[in-house]
Scaffold this motif. Sequence first.
Motif, mmCIF file in Angstrom:
data_model
loop_
_atom_site.group_PDB
_atom_site.id
_atom_site.type_symbol
_atom_site.label_atom_id
_atom_site.label_comp_id
_atom_site.label_asym_id
_atom_site.label_seq_id
_atom_site.Cartn_x
_atom_site.Cartn_y
_atom_site.Cartn_z
ATOM 1 N N LEU A 22 -7.553 51.030 -14.413
ATOM 2 C CA LEU A 22 -8.735 50.332 -14.918
ATOM 3 C C LEU A 22 -8.878 50.644 -16.401
ATOM 4 N N ILE A 23 -8.971 49.600 -17.226
ATOM 5 C CA ILE A 23 -9.255 49.764 -18.651
ATOM 6 C C ILE A 23 -10.734 49.476 -18.866
ATOM 7 N N CYS A 24 -11.436 50.412 -19.490
ATOM 8 C CA CYS A 24 -12.867 50.262 -19.758
ATOM 9 C C CYS A 24 -13.095 50.102 -21.263
ATOM 10 N N LEU A 25 -13.878 49.107 -21.631
ATOM 11 C CA LEU A 25 -14.205 48.853 -23.032
ATOM 12 C C LEU A 25 -15.692 49.094 -23.254
ATOM 13 N N ASP A 26 -16.013 49.908 -24.266
ATOM 14 C CA ASP A 26 -17.409 50.158 -24.600
ATOM 15 C C ASP A 26 -17.487 50.667 -26.044
ATOM 16 N N GLU A 27 -18.656 50.489 -26.652
ATOM 17 C CA GLU A 27 -18.857 50.936 -28.026
ATOM 18 C C GLU A 27 -19.457 52.325 -28.132
ATOM 19 N N SER A 28 -20.118 52.799 -27.068
ATOM 20 C CA SER A 28 -20.893 54.020 -27.157
ATOM 21 C C SER A 28 -20.133 55.249 -26.683
ATOM 22 N N GLU A 29 -19.889 56.167 -27.590
ATOM 23 C CA GLU A 29 -19.278 57.435 -27.217
ATOM 24 C C GLU A 29 -20.270 58.300 -26.434
ATOM 25 N N GLU A 30 -21.561 58.171 -26.751
ATOM 26 C CA GLU A 30 -22.590 58.961 -26.075
ATOM 27 C C GLU A 30 -22.703 58.584 -24.606
ATOM 28 N N TRP A 31 -22.832 57.314 -24.318
ATOM 29 C CA TRP A 31 -22.991 56.887 -22.929
ATOM 30 C C TRP A 31 -21.716 57.113 -22.128
ATOM 31 N N THR A 32 -20.573 56.809 -22.728
ATOM 32 C CA THR A 32 -19.329 56.959 -21.984
ATOM 33 C C THR A 32 -18.934 58.422 -21.793
ATOM 34 N N ALA A 33 -19.548 59.340 -22.549
ATOM 35 C CA ALA A 33 -19.329 60.764 -22.283
ATOM 36 C C ALA A 33 -19.860 61.113 -20.898
ATOM 37 N N ILE A 34 -20.973 60.498 -20.529
ATOM 38 C CA ILE A 34 -21.502 60.686 -19.168
ATOM 39 C C ILE A 34 -20.526 60.100 -18.161
ATOM 40 N N ALA A 35 -20.016 58.907 -18.465
ATOM 41 C CA ALA A 35 -19.049 58.262 -17.567
ATOM 42 C C ALA A 35 -17.828 59.153 -17.343
ATOM 43 N N ARG A 36 -17.302 59.702 -18.422
ATOM 44 C CA ARG A 36 -16.119 60.553 -18.306
ATOM 45 C C ARG A 36 -16.363 61.741 -17.368
ATOM 46 N N LYS A 37 -17.542 62.323 -17.491
ATOM 47 C CA LYS A 37 -17.881 63.465 -16.641
ATOM 48 C C LYS A 37 -17.831 63.085 -15.163
ATOM 49 N N TYR A 38 -18.384 61.925 -14.852
ATOM 50 C CA TYR A 38 -18.430 61.523 -13.444
ATOM 51 C C TYR A 38 -17.111 60.951 -12.954
ATOM 52 N N TRP A 39 -16.290 60.425 -13.845
ATOM 53 C CA TRP A 39 -14.934 60.035 -13.427
ATOM 54 C C TRP A 39 -14.181 61.263 -12.933
ATOM 55 N N THR A 40 -14.350 62.360 -13.636
ATOM 56 C CA THR A 40 -13.686 63.603 -13.240
ATOM 57 C C THR A 40 -14.240 64.120 -11.919
ATOM 58 N N LEU A 41 -15.564 64.091 -11.776
ATOM 59 C CA LEU A 41 -16.178 64.541 -10.529
ATOM 60 C C LEU A 41 -15.734 63.704 -9.342
ATOM 61 N N ALA A 42 -15.487 62.416 -9.592
ATOM 62 C CA ALA A 42 -15.053 61.513 -8.527
ATOM 63 C C ALA A 42 -13.536 61.566 -8.313
ATOM 64 N N GLY A 43 -12.831 62.315 -9.147
ATOM 65 C CA GLY A 43 -11.385 62.411 -9.019
ATOM 66 C C GLY A 43 -10.660 61.150 -9.451
#
Length: 219
Positions: free
Chosen positions: A90-111
């Motif tokens: 999956l390729i994700c496109l977004d402008e916000s480093e702040e919001w996607t930092a949260i996303a990255r954390k939960y991608w890791t938690l979800a494996g």
Amino acid sequence: MRLKYLSLNDRLYGYVCQCRSHTDDSVLEALRTETEALGDLAKMQISREQGSLMTLLVAATRAERAIEVGTFTGYSSICIARGLPGGGRLICLDESEEWTAIARKYWTLAGLEKKIELRLGGALSTLKRLDKNAVFDFAFIDANKTEYDAYYELILPRIKRNGLIMFDNMLWGGRLGTRRVKHPSGRAIDKLNRKLAQDPRIESVLLPVADGLHLCRKR
């Protein structure tokens, strides 16, 4: 003519959310809680039943490659990635480093961090820079509403036959269906809804799920 539809209230909507698979998903619920703490911005997060629908569609169509335009804090990306096979991407496109930092954390938690690639920057310019051979089975579009049609025209040629494109917020808070839509975002969504319904390149249906999902299958 008798119309067949239901107006949801809180009780019925709660029932809808309860009657789906994986209602006890601790990762997604923790993400919802953290996102809701952002205040008004939390309205950009997709709904629970929408996420479940996306996982089901991705898995049912055996999609292997997906793209998401507008990731926010990551709820939709988790739902898409979970529907992909082990080697899916999956390729994700977004402008916000702040919001996607949260996303990255939960991608890791979800494996799921190995399935997802984040590309920061403007969506239009990023789409134009995609590898010329990049193709996708599934696309989810949920970013700048006035640019939806431009995203569509850039993504459609890269969608495989019978692949799906899903647009979010296509009922624009229930304000469409009249001639008095003045807001640029509302006008853009209305224009695109009508275009998709007539576009011979696809087959489409506008679904009253969450804030409206326009689902398209490439012919």
